[in-house]
Design a protein around this motif. Structure first.
Motif, short mmCIF file in Angstrom:
data_model
loop_
_atom_site.label_atom_id
_atom_site.label_comp_id
_atom_site.label_asym_id
_atom_site.label_seq_id
_atom_site.Cartn_x
_atom_site.Cartn_y
_atom_site.Cartn_z
N ASP A 38 -34.91 -21.66 -30.38
CA ASP A 38 -33.53 -22.22 -30.73
C ASP A 38 -33.05 -21.55 -32.15
O ASP A 38 -32.01 -21.26 -32.21
CB ASP A 38 -33.38 -23.54 -31.01
N GLN A 39 -33.79 -21.56 -33.06
CA GLN A 39 -33.68 -20.99 -34.57
C GLN A 39 -33.46 -19.32 -34.16
O GLN A 39 -32.82 -18.79 -34.92
CB GLN A 39 -34.54 -21.18 -35.65
N ALA A 42 -30.19 -18.54 -32.81
CA ALA A 42 -28.96 -18.94 -33.86
C ALA A 42 -29.07 -17.42 -34.67
O ALA A 42 -28.32 -17.22 -35.17
CB ALA A 42 -29.48 -19.97 -34.61
N CYS A 66 -40.32 -16.66 -27.23
CA CYS A 66 -40.16 -17.24 -25.86
C CYS A 66 -41.71 -17.60 -25.33
O CYS A 66 -41.97 -18.57 -24.76
CB CYS A 66 -39.47 -16.44 -25.01
N SER A 69 -43.47 -20.34 -27.33
CA SER A 69 -42.66 -21.68 -27.48
C SER A 69 -43.44 -22.77 -26.59
O SER A 69 -43.85 -22.61 -25.38
CB SER A 69 -41.25 -21.44 -27.44
#
Length: 69
Positions: A38-39, A42, A66, A69
């Motif tokens: 997510d970061q 961003a 990815c 994670s």
């Protein structure tokens, strides 16, 4: 950086993305709070908002994030 009047470049953003990837990787071996995908996304959006194009290093770091994670 921006608060100090310094504009980040592609290299700066790629360094941040690599931190996300390494944080996600460390999550599997230690009990750390991962920065994660997510970061990373961003950061990619901030990079684009600053008018910078992603390169192969950028996408490699996102893929690494990815996978871990």
């Amino acid at each position: 950086m921006k608060a100090k009047g310094i504009s980040p470049d592609r290299y700066s953003y790629n360094v941040l993305l690599n931190v996300c990837a390494k944080s996600a990787r460390a999550r599997t071996t230690r009990s750390v709070d991962p920065i994660g995908l997510d970061q990373g996304m961003a950061i990619l959006n901030m990079m684009r908002n600053d008018g910078l194009d992603a390169d192969v290093v950028t996408y490699t770091a996102l893929l690494d994030t990815c996978l871990n994670s």
